[in-house]
Design a protein around this motif. Structure first.
Motif, PDB file in Angstrom:
ATOM      1  N   LEU A 216       0.854  -1.179   0.000  1.00 17.43           N
ATOM      2  CA  LEU A 216       0.000   0.000   0.000  1.00 17.43           C
ATOM      3  C   LEU A 216       0.890   1.229   0.000  1.00 17.43           C
ATOM      4  O   LEU A 216       1.931   1.252   0.674  1.00 17.43           O
ATOM      5  CB  LEU A 216      -0.889   0.037   1.246  1.00 17.43           C
ATOM      6  CG  LEU A 216      -2.151  -0.806   1.322  1.00 17.43           C
ATOM      7  CD1 LEU A 216      -2.830  -0.580   2.657  1.00 17.43           C
ATOM      8  CD2 LEU A 216      -3.109  -0.483   0.193  1.00 17.43           C
TER       9      LEU A 216
ATOM     10  N   GLU B  18       0.192  -4.815   5.509  1.00 19.92           N
ATOM     11  CA  GLU B  18       0.601  -3.829   4.520  1.00 19.92           C
ATOM     12  C   GLU B  18       0.170  -2.420   4.923  1.00 19.92           C
ATOM     13  O   GLU B  18       0.867  -1.441   4.638  1.00 19.92           O
ATOM     14  CB  GLU B  18       0.031  -4.188   3.148  1.00 19.92           C
ATOM     15  CG  GLU B  18       0.564  -5.507   2.595  1.00 19.92           C
ATOM     16  CD  GLU B  18       2.078  -5.545   2.525  1.00 19.92           C
ATOM     17  OE1 GLU B  18       2.704  -4.485   2.309  1.00 19.92           O
ATOM     18  OE2 GLU B  18       2.651  -6.640   2.692  1.00 19.92           O
ATOM     19  N   LEU B  19      -0.966  -2.304   5.594  1.00 19.98           N
ATOM     20  CA  LEU B  19      -1.412  -1.005   6.102  1.00 19.98           C
ATOM     21  C   LEU B  19      -0.415  -0.463   7.125  1.00 19.98           C
ATOM     22  O   LEU B  19       0.004   0.705   7.054  1.00 19.98           O
ATOM     23  CB  LEU B  19      -2.800  -1.140   6.722  1.00 19.98           C
ATOM     24  CG  LEU B  19      -3.366   0.107   7.411  1.00 19.98           C
ATOM     25  CD1 LEU B  19      -3.657   1.197   6.384  1.00 19.98           C
ATOM     26  CD2 LEU B  19      -4.639  -0.236   8.197  1.00 19.98           C
TER      27      LEU B  19
ATOM     28  N   GLU C 213      -2.630   5.641   0.048  1.00 21.67           N
ATOM     29  CA  GLU C 213      -3.708   4.648   0.168  1.00 21.67           C
ATOM     30  C   GLU C 213      -3.982   4.312   1.623  1.00 21.67           C
ATOM     31  O   GLU C 213      -5.146   4.135   2.022  1.00 21.67           O
ATOM     32  CB  GLU C 213      -3.324   3.379  -0.591  1.00 21.67           C
ATOM     33  CG  GLU C 213      -3.378   3.513  -2.100  1.00 21.67           C
ATOM     34  CD  GLU C 213      -2.881   2.267  -2.801  1.00 21.67           C
ATOM     35  OE1 GLU C 213      -3.506   1.854  -3.798  1.00 21.67           O
ATOM     36  OE2 GLU C 213      -1.857   1.706  -2.355  1.00 21.67           O
ATOM     37  N   ALA C 214      -2.925   4.218   2.424  1.00 26.30           N
ATOM     38  CA  ALA C 214      -3.096   3.919   3.845  1.00 26.30           C
ATOM     39  C   ALA C 214      -3.884   5.017   4.546  1.00 26.30           C
ATOM     40  O   ALA C 214      -4.800   4.742   5.341  1.00 26.30           O
ATOM     41  CB  ALA C 214      -1.736   3.734   4.508  1.00 26.30           C
TER      42      ALA C 214
ATOM     43  N   LYS D 277       1.551   5.227   1.011  1.00 21.87           N
ATOM     44  CA  LYS D 277       1.184   6.029   2.186  1.00 21.87           C
ATOM     45  C   LYS D 277      -0.153   6.723   1.942  1.00 21.87           C
ATOM     46  O   LYS D 277      -0.994   6.803   2.850  1.00 21.87           O
ATOM     47  CB  LYS D 277       2.282   7.083   2.452  1.00 21.87           C
ATOM     48  CG  LYS D 277       2.033   7.966   3.665  1.00 21.87           C
ATOM     49  CD  LYS D 277       2.138   7.204   4.956  1.00 21.87           C
ATOM     50  CE  LYS D 277       2.093   8.093   6.192  1.00 21.87           C
ATOM     51  NZ  LYS D 277       3.308   8.924   6.353  1.00 21.87           N
TER      52      LYS D 277
ATOM     53  N   LYS E 278      -7.361  -6.022  -1.647  1.00 21.48           N
ATOM     54  CA  LYS E 278      -7.412  -4.570  -1.423  1.00 21.48           C
ATOM     55  C   LYS E 278      -8.790  -4.006  -1.759  1.00 21.48           C
ATOM     56  O   LYS E 278      -9.324  -3.169  -1.018  1.00 21.48           O
ATOM     57  CB  LYS E 278      -6.321  -3.892  -2.253  1.00 21.48           C
ATOM     58  CG  LYS E 278      -6.156  -2.412  -1.962  1.00 21.48           C
ATOM     59  CD  LYS E 278      -4.830  -1.871  -2.474  1.00 21.48           C
ATOM     60  CE  LYS E 278      -4.758  -1.874  -3.972  1.00 21.48           C
ATOM     61  NZ  LYS E 278      -3.566  -1.117  -4.460  1.00 21.48           N
TER      62      LYS E 278
ATOM     63  N   ALA F 290       2.870   0.600   5.571  1.00 19.32           N
ATOM     64  CA  ALA F 290       2.787   1.901   4.914  1.00 19.32           C
ATOM     65  C   ALA F 290       2.787   3.054   5.911  1.00 19.32           C
ATOM     66  O   ALA F 290       3.144   4.186   5.559  1.00 19.32           O
ATOM     67  CB  ALA F 290       1.523   1.960   4.050  1.00 19.32           C
ATOM     68  N   LEU F 291       2.395   2.760   7.153  1.00 22.90           N
ATOM     69  CA  LEU F 291       2.364   3.776   8.209  1.00 22.90           C
ATOM     70  C   LEU F 291       3.646   3.746   9.048  1.00 22.90           C
ATOM     71  O   LEU F 291       3.694   4.312  10.138  1.00 22.90           O
ATOM     72  CB  LEU F 291       1.142   3.552   9.102  1.00 22.90           C
ATOM     73  CG  LEU F 291      -0.212   3.726   8.399  1.00 22.90           C
ATOM     74  CD1 LEU F 291      -1.354   3.286   9.304  1.00 22.90           C
ATOM     75  CD2 LEU F 291      -0.415   5.185   7.956  1.00 22.90           C
TER      76      LEU F 291
END
Length: 300
Positions: free
Chosen positions: A3, A88-89, A7-8, A5, A68, A92-93
């Motif tokens: 993902l 994946e979330l 998209e997160a 950033k 997704k 990305a964070l």
């Protein structure tokens, strides 16, 4: 698979309803992580509906793009889908995350997530939004005692250090799992073994997860279509023809549906994010497949 950033942040804002003002200067922290987990479990269901809706000849391990799409639609999925997306979330964070295997029935039959170095250089926090239990937070596996006990709503559970894993134990039968055989030990019974010291990549689970998604009728737990979500941290479950709701006093009450129409209506009320057409396809395929499976007497 990954993902971005952007998209997160979109998922946090649009799906988990995190206020826009809180999305600036986000930094990994335990309160932030716990907020994500709680919001996720109250918004995105664990469910086998979408898997049962796939015609038998077209069954397959879901692709990242399929996962997704369902996550942004709040449809959720089984452990492979929900926990993969969560990993994946968090990645990305800027959380330091990895996969770890768990065993509910067979080795590697559950994909889970570990967050590393969050509260200390060697800290380990277990994250799992791919099961039907009310966790609502990351579980620290850095406890000094032999075990830690937790009470969440109607569920009392604990984590026990074992030789090569941490055992997740429950103190009473949990509604979605009451037709499954788990190791019972007096007051407590083991629901899963968590392999905390075995970080791995997603390909580690490909064989076992492919079996799960392509052979649902041969795994006892999936004989009935299931869905679990939480509303204001209260448990909501559909298991076959039975609706189970958690009450204000932290008990659970079940109600049996009389026919398919009542099942569809219950999903409309409690799981509106699952399209009615997909649910109807799942119900038809489940009924047909399980009838055929009974005649063949096969069991995985």
């Amino acid at each position: 698979m990954s993902l971005s950033k952007e998209e997160a942040l979109l998922f946090l804002r649009e799906v988990l309803q995190v206020p826009y003002s809180l999305l600036f200067e986000i930094q990994p922290s335990l309160p932030f992580l716990n907020g994500i987990i709680k919001s996720y479990q109250n918004a995105v269901p664990w469910q086998s509906v979408t898997s049962w809706a796939v015609p038998n000849s077209q069954r397959h391990l879901p692709s990242w793009e399929e996962i997704k799409k369902r996550q942004f639609a709040k449809e959720g999925g089984m452990c492979y889908e929900n926990n993969m997306f969560m990993k994946e979330l968090l990645n990305a964070l800027n959380f330091d995350v990895c996969y770890i295997p768990c065993q509910f029935w067979d080795p590697d039959d559950h994909l889970s997530v570990m967050v590393r170095g969050l509260t200390g250089r060697s800290s380990r926090h277990w994250v799992d939004v791919g099961n039907s239990c009310p966790l609502f937070q990351a579980i620290s596996f850095d406890f000094d005692t032999d075990s830690i006990e937790c009470d969440v709503g109607f569920l009392r559970h604990r984590f026990v250090k074992s030789k090569d894993c941490i055992e997740w134990q429950h103190s009473r039968i949990f509604p979605p799992l009451d037709d499954c055989n788990h190791t019972k030990e007096g007051k407590w019974f083991t629901i899963a073994k968590i392999m905390v010291d075995t970080p791995c990549d997603v390909d580690h689970f490909k064989y076992r997860m492919t079996i799960r998604y392509t052979m649902l009728e041969q795994i006892a737990f999936f004989h009935k279509i299931r869905a679990v979500v939480f509303e204001k941290n209260k448990f909501i479950s559909m298991k076959g023809m039975q609706l189970v709701l958690e009450t204000k006093d932290n008990t659970v009450e079940g109600k049996s549906m009389k026919n398919t129409e009542e099942v569809v209506e219950a999903y409309r009320v409690y799981f509106p994010q699952i399209p009615t057409g997909i649910l109807q396809d799942a119900l038809k395929n489940n009924s047909k497949t399980m009838t055929e499976s009974k005649h063949s007497h096969k069991q995985y």
